[in-house]
Write an enzyme that holds these catalytic residues in place. Sequence first.
Site, PDB file in Angstrom:
ATOM      1  N   HIS A  18      -9.757  -5.762  18.443  1.00  0.00           N
ATOM      2  CA  HIS A  18      -9.488  -4.558  17.645  1.00  0.00           C
ATOM      3  C   HIS A  18     -10.769  -3.745  17.552  1.00  0.00           C
ATOM      4  O   HIS A  18     -11.580  -3.933  16.649  1.00  0.00           O
ATOM      5  CB  HIS A  18      -8.974  -4.966  16.257  1.00  0.00           C
ATOM      6  CG  HIS A  18      -8.543  -3.826  15.387  1.00  0.00           C
ATOM      7  ND1 HIS A  18      -7.617  -3.975  14.375  1.00  0.00           N
ATOM      8  CD2 HIS A  18      -8.902  -2.508  15.353  1.00  0.00           C
ATOM      9  CE1 HIS A  18      -7.428  -2.823  13.765  1.00  0.00           C
ATOM     10  NE2 HIS A  18      -8.220  -1.906  14.340  1.00  0.00           N
ATOM     11  N   HIS A  20     -11.793   0.484  18.409  1.00  0.00           N
ATOM     12  CA  HIS A  20     -11.425   1.809  18.936  1.00  0.00           C
ATOM     13  C   HIS A  20     -12.647   2.340  19.672  1.00  0.00           C
ATOM     14  O   HIS A  20     -13.706   2.483  19.044  1.00  0.00           O
ATOM     15  CB  HIS A  20     -11.068   2.763  17.790  1.00  0.00           C
ATOM     16  CG  HIS A  20      -9.935   2.268  16.946  1.00  0.00           C
ATOM     17  ND1 HIS A  20      -8.646   2.708  17.093  1.00  0.00           N
ATOM     18  CD2 HIS A  20      -9.902   1.337  15.950  1.00  0.00           C
ATOM     19  CE1 HIS A  20      -7.858   2.088  16.224  1.00  0.00           C
ATOM     20  NE2 HIS A  20      -8.597   1.249  15.514  1.00  0.00           N
ATOM     21  N   HIS A 198      -1.107  -0.882  14.078  1.00  0.00           N
ATOM     22  CA  HIS A 198      -1.781  -0.995  12.788  1.00  0.00           C
ATOM     23  C   HIS A 198      -0.684  -1.006  11.720  1.00  0.00           C
ATOM     24  O   HIS A 198       0.176  -0.114  11.702  1.00  0.00           O
ATOM     25  CB  HIS A 198      -2.677   0.215  12.534  1.00  0.00           C
ATOM     26  CG  HIS A 198      -3.968   0.218  13.310  1.00  0.00           C
ATOM     27  ND1 HIS A 198      -4.022   0.071  14.660  1.00  0.00           N
ATOM     28  CD2 HIS A 198      -5.256   0.356  12.879  1.00  0.00           C
ATOM     29  CE1 HIS A 198      -5.289   0.121  15.048  1.00  0.00           C
ATOM     30  NE2 HIS A 198      -6.066   0.283  13.989  1.00  0.00           N
ATOM     31  N   GLU A 201      -2.605  -2.059   6.593  1.00  0.00           N
ATOM     32  CA  GLU A 201      -4.018  -1.760   6.290  1.00  0.00           C
ATOM     33  C   GLU A 201      -4.034  -1.084   4.915  1.00  0.00           C
ATOM     34  O   GLU A 201      -4.623  -1.602   3.977  1.00  0.00           O
ATOM     35  CB  GLU A 201      -4.611  -0.852   7.378  1.00  0.00           C
ATOM     36  CG  GLU A 201      -6.070  -0.466   7.158  1.00  0.00           C
ATOM     37  CD  GLU A 201      -6.594   0.501   8.221  1.00  0.00           C
ATOM     38  OE1 GLU A 201      -5.767   1.123   8.919  1.00  0.00           O
ATOM     39  OE2 GLU A 201      -7.838   0.635   8.337  1.00  0.00           O
ATOM     40  N   ASP A 279     -13.331  -2.876  14.567  1.00  0.00           N
ATOM     41  CA  ASP A 279     -12.568  -1.635  14.309  1.00  0.00           C
ATOM     42  C   ASP A 279     -13.323  -0.400  14.822  1.00  0.00           C
ATOM     43  O   ASP A 279     -13.079   0.040  15.951  1.00  0.00           O
ATOM     44  CB  ASP A 279     -12.219  -1.520  12.814  1.00  0.00           C
ATOM     45  CG  ASP A 279     -10.978  -0.682  12.553  1.00  0.00           C
ATOM     46  OD1 ASP A 279     -10.354  -0.221  13.533  1.00  0.00           O
ATOM     47  OD2 ASP A 279     -10.620  -0.488  11.377  1.00  0.00           O
ATOM     48  N   ASP A 280     -14.221   0.162  14.007  1.00  0.00           N
ATOM     49  CA  ASP A 280     -14.980   1.372  14.372  1.00  0.00           C
ATOM     50  C   ASP A 280     -16.442   1.124  14.020  1.00  0.00           C
ATOM     51  O   ASP A 280     -16.955   1.665  13.022  1.00  0.00           O
ATOM     52  CB  ASP A 280     -14.433   2.582  13.598  1.00  0.00           C
ATOM     53  CG  ASP A 280     -12.969   2.825  13.895  1.00  0.00           C
ATOM     54  OD1 ASP A 280     -12.671   3.355  14.985  1.00  0.00           O
ATOM     55  OD2 ASP A 280     -12.122   2.445  13.067  1.00  0.00           O
TER      56      ASP A 280
HETATM   57  N1  ADE Z   1      -8.206   4.861  14.095  1.00  0.00           N
HETATM   58  C1  ADE Z   1      -9.441   4.394  14.212  1.00  0.00           C
HETATM   59  N2  ADE Z   1      -9.658   3.434  13.305  1.00  0.00           N
HETATM   60  C2  ADE Z   1      -8.527   3.296  12.580  1.00  0.00           C
HETATM   61  C3  ADE Z   1      -8.119   2.465  11.507  1.00  0.00           C
HETATM   62  N3  ADE Z   1      -8.925   1.562  10.944  1.00  0.00           N
HETATM   63  N4  ADE Z   1      -6.879   2.618  11.016  1.00  0.00           N
HETATM   64  C4  ADE Z   1      -6.059   3.517  11.546  1.00  0.00           C
HETATM   65  N5  ADE Z   1      -6.388   4.313  12.558  1.00  0.00           N
HETATM   66  C5  ADE Z   1      -7.611   4.209  13.082  1.00  0.00           C
HETATM   67 ZN    ZN Z   2      -8.162   0.074  13.869  1.00  0.00          ZN
END
Ligand code: ADE
Ligand code: ZN
Length: 339
Positions: A18, A20, A198, A201, A279-280
Amino acid sequence: MSSDLIAFTASLPKAELHVHIEGTLEPELMFALAKRNRIDIPFKTVEAVRAAYQFTRLQDFLDIYYEGAKVLQTEEDFRDLARAYFNRAVADNVRHAEIFFDPQAHTARGVPFGVVMKGLLAAMEGAERAYGLSSKLILCFLRHLDQDDAFATLRDAEPWREKIVAVGLDSSEMGHPPSKFARVFAAAGSMGFKRVAHAGEEGPPEYVREALDLLKVHRLDHGNRSLEDADLTARLARTAMTLTVCPLSNLKLCVVKDLKSHPLPEMLAQGLRATINSDDPAYFGGYINDNYAAMAKASRLDRAAFVMLARNSFLGSFLPEAEVTKYLEVLDAYVARQA
Ligand code: ADE
Ligand code: ZN
């Protein structure tokens, strides 16, 4: 908790399921690409960019994330972005990565789908050659857009069918339930794509059920709020559904109040196949090993739990069974040497 445990988690062979790719855009690269492409960005310095990364919910982050992605224009930009991620991943002992990308964030700005693909694939091939790091691509549909837009993106993906393992669903969760995308996920399934989404969350357990029942997902991204529903939790455990959990993301987006109250230990206790992911990472303060380290510091999870988490990352991947077995042997051999 000792620094030994953190060092142990850092050196574990692992997969990342996971991440992006647009969320790996570090401010330094953002500035370099803005300069290369002569694009104005609303920040004067790298420090000002980092200072802006204060979020109280998912949407605060998404607004800045789509803004940042505008510097990505050419094949080389996407290649440089993914190359930088792979360099970080290999340092964290990531052996396999399954990477999300958001084509609609680029095609909407006039960047062709093929430009994104060629850039990412160049970096993926490079990482395999240089480090033996394997990777796969997951095309995410943006859930704040409508299903017709997702169908257009699926058509763009057709010529690249063999280069993309799965479709996913990301962006603003609340108000955009999985049911909105049932038809496009069914179409993707009949084209042979695996499916992830997703869910849970920020959204309720009902969204997780929809992802399972209507999108027929093979994996759940986040899934935190599943724990609010005992039947759902039991179902996820019984079906060995992989959850791609992202602790530092949850902290930065205020999904959890602190990491001491993060649901990951509870997920493992309930028999869920949870994994740790970033994630990011450029926005949330750390790559995959930072996430492992943060959970080692904040929880009572021990070595065996972290081995289980690394094990789950390979088991939950879309690698062929023989490859999973190979990676699990590498993991077991590593753990045996530490005993
Ligand atoms: N796009 C990038 N990161 C995300 C996240 N944590 N939740 C939903 N969309 C995303
Ligand atoms: Zn994500």
